[in-house]
Design a protein around this motif. Structure first.
Motif, PDB file in Angstrom:
ATOM      1  N   TYR A 290       0.828  -1.217   0.000  1.00 39.54           N
ATOM      2  CA  TYR A 290       0.000   0.000   0.000  1.00 39.54           C
ATOM      3  C   TYR A 290       0.862   1.267   0.000  1.00 39.54           C
ATOM      4  CZ  TYR A 290      -4.181  -2.797   0.704  1.00 39.54           C
ATOM      5  OH  TYR A 290      -5.209  -3.682   0.534  1.00 39.54           O
ATOM      6  N   LEU A 291       1.971   1.164   0.718  1.00 41.42           N
ATOM      7  CA  LEU A 291       2.886   2.318   0.747  1.00 41.42           C
ATOM      8  C   LEU A 291       3.475   2.568  -0.642  1.00 41.42           C
ATOM      9  CD1 LEU A 291       4.249   4.414   2.585  1.00 41.42           C
ATOM     10  CD2 LEU A 291       6.106   2.798   2.889  1.00 41.42           C
TER      11      LEU A 291
ATOM     12  N   LEU B   2       2.117   1.694  -3.478  1.00 42.36           N
ATOM     13  CA  LEU B   2       1.043   2.209  -4.348  1.00 42.36           C
ATOM     14  C   LEU B   2       0.797   3.702  -4.093  1.00 42.36           C
ATOM     15  CD1 LEU B   2      -1.491  -0.761  -4.236  1.00 42.36           C
ATOM     16  CD2 LEU B   2      -0.260   0.060  -6.236  1.00 42.36           C
ATOM     17  N   THR B   3       0.891   4.100  -2.828  1.00 46.83           N
ATOM     18  CA  THR B   3       0.755   5.525  -2.482  1.00 46.83           C
ATOM     19  C   THR B   3       1.845   6.335  -3.172  1.00 46.83           C
ATOM     20  OG1 THR B   3      -0.095   4.909  -0.320  1.00 46.83           O
ATOM     21  CG2 THR B   3       0.653   7.170  -0.568  1.00 46.83           C
TER      22      THR B   3
ATOM     23  N   CYS C  28       1.187   6.635  -6.902  1.00 45.33           N
ATOM     24  CA  CYS C  28       0.173   7.672  -7.199  1.00 45.33           C
ATOM     25  C   CYS C  28       0.806   9.058  -7.134  1.00 45.33           C
ATOM     26  CB  CYS C  28      -0.995   7.586  -6.214  1.00 45.33           C
ATOM     27  SG  CYS C  28      -2.063   6.186  -6.489  1.00 45.33           S
TER      28      CYS C  28
ATOM     29  N   GLY D  18       2.926   9.616 -10.083  1.00 45.73           N
ATOM     30  CA  GLY D  18       2.034   9.831 -11.231  1.00 45.73           C
ATOM     31  C   GLY D  18       1.523  11.256 -11.296  1.00 45.73           C
ATOM     32  N   ILE D  19       1.128  11.803 -10.148  1.00 41.79           N
ATOM     33  CA  ILE D  19       0.640  13.196 -10.103  1.00 41.79           C
ATOM     34  C   ILE D  19       1.749  14.156 -10.538  1.00 41.79           C
ATOM     35  CG2 ILE D  19      -0.180  15.048  -8.569  1.00 41.79           C
ATOM     36  CD1 ILE D  19      -1.542  12.790  -6.918  1.00 41.79           C
TER      37      ILE D  19
ATOM     38  N   ILE E 107       2.230  13.973 -14.267  1.00 39.09           N
ATOM     39  CA  ILE E 107       1.161  14.689 -14.986  1.00 39.09           C
ATOM     40  C   ILE E 107       1.425  16.192 -14.917  1.00 39.09           C
ATOM     41  CG2 ILE E 107      -1.288  15.340 -14.881  1.00 39.09           C
ATOM     42  CD1 ILE E 107      -1.945  12.468 -14.230  1.00 39.09           C
ATOM     43  N   PHE E 108       1.811  16.670 -13.737  1.00 37.20           N
ATOM     44  CA  PHE E 108       2.089  18.105 -13.583  1.00 37.20           C
ATOM     45  C   PHE E 108       3.217  18.536 -14.522  1.00 37.20           C
ATOM     46  CE2 PHE E 108       0.234  19.956  -9.495  1.00 37.20           C
ATOM     47  CZ  PHE E 108      -0.932  19.257  -9.671  1.00 37.20           C
ATOM     48  N   ILE E 109       4.245  17.696 -14.641  1.00 33.63           N
ATOM     49  CA  ILE E 109       5.384  18.072 -15.484  1.00 33.63           C
ATOM     50  C   ILE E 109       5.006  18.004 -16.959  1.00 33.63           C
ATOM     51  CG2 ILE E 109       7.695  17.368 -16.244  1.00 33.63           C
ATOM     52  CD1 ILE E 109       8.174  16.453 -13.310  1.00 33.63           C
TER      53      ILE E 109
ATOM     54  N   ASP F  99       1.979  17.517 -18.534  1.00 37.54           N
ATOM     55  CA  ASP F  99       0.766  18.175 -19.015  1.00 37.54           C
ATOM     56  C   ASP F  99       0.788  19.677 -18.709  1.00 37.54           C
ATOM     57  OD1 ASP F  99      -1.674  18.311 -20.255  1.00 37.54           O
ATOM     58  OD2 ASP F  99      -2.793  17.976 -18.419  1.00 37.54           O
TER      59      ASP F  99
ATOM     60  N   TYR G 270      -1.135  25.469  -9.715  1.00 36.17           N
ATOM     61  CA  TYR G 270      -0.563  24.834 -10.898  1.00 36.17           C
ATOM     62  C   TYR G 270      -1.605  24.097 -11.726  1.00 36.17           C
ATOM     63  CZ  TYR G 270       3.380  23.082 -13.537  1.00 36.17           C
ATOM     64  OH  TYR G 270       4.273  22.833 -14.533  1.00 36.17           O
TER      65      TYR G 270
ATOM     66  N   LEU H 187      -3.171  22.763 -16.352  1.00 30.45           N
ATOM     67  CA  LEU H 187      -3.401  21.398 -16.837  1.00 30.45           C
ATOM     68  C   LEU H 187      -4.589  21.345 -17.795  1.00 30.45           C
ATOM     69  CD1 LEU H 187      -3.036  19.264 -13.571  1.00 30.45           C
ATOM     70  CD2 LEU H 187      -1.295  19.781 -15.262  1.00 30.45           C
TER      71      LEU H 187
ATOM     72  N   SER I  40      -5.129  13.623 -12.438  1.00 32.70           N
ATOM     73  CA  SER I  40      -4.572  14.040 -11.143  1.00 32.70           C
ATOM     74  C   SER I  40      -5.562  13.769 -10.019  1.00 32.70           C
ATOM     75  CB  SER I  40      -4.248  15.534 -11.160  1.00 32.70           C
ATOM     76  OG  SER I  40      -3.299  15.809 -12.141  1.00 32.70           O
TER      77      SER I  40
ATOM     78  N   LEU J 282      -5.658  10.034  -9.290  1.00 30.24           N
ATOM     79  CA  LEU J 282      -4.437   9.625  -8.584  1.00 30.24           C
ATOM     80  C   LEU J 282      -4.423  10.145  -7.147  1.00 30.24           C
ATOM     81  CD1 LEU J 282      -1.755  10.036 -11.395  1.00 30.24           C
ATOM     82  CD2 LEU J 282      -2.488   7.921 -10.334  1.00 30.24           C
TER      83      LEU J 282
ATOM     84  N   GLY K  13      -6.652   7.887  -5.216  1.00 31.15           N
ATOM     85  CA  GLY K  13      -5.918   6.636  -5.001  1.00 31.15           C
ATOM     86  C   GLY K  13      -4.841   6.787  -3.943  1.00 31.15           C
ATOM     87  N   LEU K  14      -4.157   7.933  -3.997  1.00 35.26           N
ATOM     88  CA  LEU K  14      -3.070   8.194  -3.040  1.00 35.26           C
ATOM     89  C   LEU K  14      -3.597   8.160  -1.608  1.00 35.26           C
ATOM     90  CD1 LEU K  14      -0.315  10.812  -3.525  1.00 35.26           C
ATOM     91  CD2 LEU K  14      -1.543  10.837  -1.402  1.00 35.26           C
TER      92      LEU K  14
ATOM     93  N   PHE L 164      -4.850   4.524  -0.617  1.00 34.74           N
ATOM     94  CA  PHE L 164      -3.749   3.603  -0.295  1.00 34.74           C
ATOM     95  C   PHE L 164      -3.027   4.020   0.986  1.00 34.74           C
ATOM     96  CE2 PHE L 164      -3.687   2.752  -5.036  1.00 34.74           C
ATOM     97  CZ  PHE L 164      -4.322   1.520  -4.910  1.00 34.74           C
ATOM     98  N   LEU L 165      -2.930   5.336   1.194  1.00 33.63           N
ATOM     99  CA  LEU L 165      -2.307   5.822   2.437  1.00 33.63           C
ATOM    100  C   LEU L 165      -3.156   5.408   3.641  1.00 33.63           C
ATOM    101  CD1 LEU L 165       0.228   7.536   3.117  1.00 33.63           C
ATOM    102  CD2 LEU L 165      -1.280   9.517   3.290  1.00 33.63           C
TER     103      LEU L 165
ATOM    104  N   LYS M  74      -5.139   2.786   3.759  1.00 33.94           N
ATOM    105  CA  LYS M  74      -4.970   1.344   3.954  1.00 33.94           C
ATOM    106  C   LYS M  74      -3.632   1.033   4.642  1.00 33.94           C
ATOM    107  CE  LYS M  74      -7.248  -1.661   2.561  1.00 33.94           C
ATOM    108  NZ  LYS M  74      -8.307  -2.387   3.311  1.00 33.94           N
ATOM    109  N   TYR M  75      -2.625   1.828   4.280  1.00 38.45           N
ATOM    110  CA  TYR M  75      -1.304   1.630   4.884  1.00 38.45           C
ATOM    111  C   TYR M  75      -1.361   1.888   6.394  1.00 38.45           C
ATOM    112  CZ  TYR M  75       3.578   2.563   6.084  1.00 38.45           C
ATOM    113  OH  TYR M  75       4.801   2.552   6.681  1.00 38.45           O
TER     114      TYR M  75
END
Lengths: 176, 58
Positions: free
Chosen positions: A9-10, A12-13, A16, A19-20, A23-25, A27, B26, B30, B38, B41, B44-45, B48-49, B51-52
């Motif tokens: 889970y850590l 996956l966090t 994410c 990934g954000i 996208i910022f860079i 897009d 910012y 986009l 975004s 995600l 999801g972030l 998952f946090l 769940k952690y």
């Protein structure tokens, strides 16, 4: 086994979050951006890349006020934040009441990867003021910048020397 | 000892507020697809946090 599951889970966090950031860079930062510097009289202004979308929402958002006989200097900058070179034909035209009056500039712009390109031109208001224009009038022009499929519009308000006309002063009624 | 935790709390809150403010500024640059990506995600972030931390016994 449980420890592995908890770390999953850590990870996956973190995925994410990465990934954000990506996208910022890609897009938000990457792309081709243009800005316009307008120098006229005492009020120079810069139209930054993030202001153009406002122009599409609210037409005639970008305006310039200039005194009769004034000269406006434009500097159009194209920033290429991509991994390949960018080139496009740029045409700058002046129109009045939806009718094209003059072509100020027509030339290609070529910008290397992560580089800037610049085009300069001036607009002399005396060339566009019609005969019979009096100093208490205002004359409007539209400057249209076409770069490939992209169009940018700036409205020019040319004010006569005594515009706006002074209101007539009404004499107070004589008191009885 | 408790005062330290209060200060840690303030520090974390200010960090989250600062990052949130910068992200909000910012996001204007986009595209719509980028904004949706975004948002997904971010959901999801935090999921998952959560769940952690659940796994840690919080």
């Amino acid at each position: 086994m449980k420890v592995k599951h908890r770390n999953l889970y850590l990870y996956l966090t973190l995925a994410c979050f990465v990934g954000i950031i990506l996208i910022f860079i890609f897009d938000g930062y990457m792309g081709v951006y243009d800005s316009l510097d307008i120098a006229s009289g005492e009020f120079p202004q810069t139209i930054e890349p993030d202001r153009w979308p406002e122009d599409e929402k609210y037409p005639y958002y970008s305006t310039v006020n200039v005194q009769q006989g004034g000269i406006i200097a434009f500097t159009y900058e194209v920033q290429n934040r991509t991994f390949s070179a960018y080139s496009a034909d740029v045409e700058v035209t002046v129109s009045h009441e939806q009718e094209q009056v003059a072509v100020l500039l027509s030339q290609p712009v070529k910008v290397g990867s992560f580089d800037k390109g610049q085009l300069d031109w001036t607009l002399d208001t005396t060339e566009f003021i019609p005969a019979g224009f009096t100093s208490d009038q205002r004359y409007d022009l539209s400057v249209l910048i076409k770069r490939g499929d992209v169009e940018r519009n700036v409205i020019i308000y040319i004010r006569g020397d005594s515009y706006p006309p002074k209101p007539e002063i009404i004499e107070p009624r004589p008191s009885n | 000892m408790k005062l330290e935790y209060v200060l840690y709390g303030f520090g974390i809150l200010f960090c989250i507020a600062g990052v949130g403010y910068l992200a909000a500024e910012y996001v204007k640059y986009l595209s719509d697809i980028g904004k949706i990506g975004s948002l997904l995600l971010t959901v999801g972030l935090f999921a998952f946090l959560g769940k952690y931390f659940e796994g840690l016994g919080w």
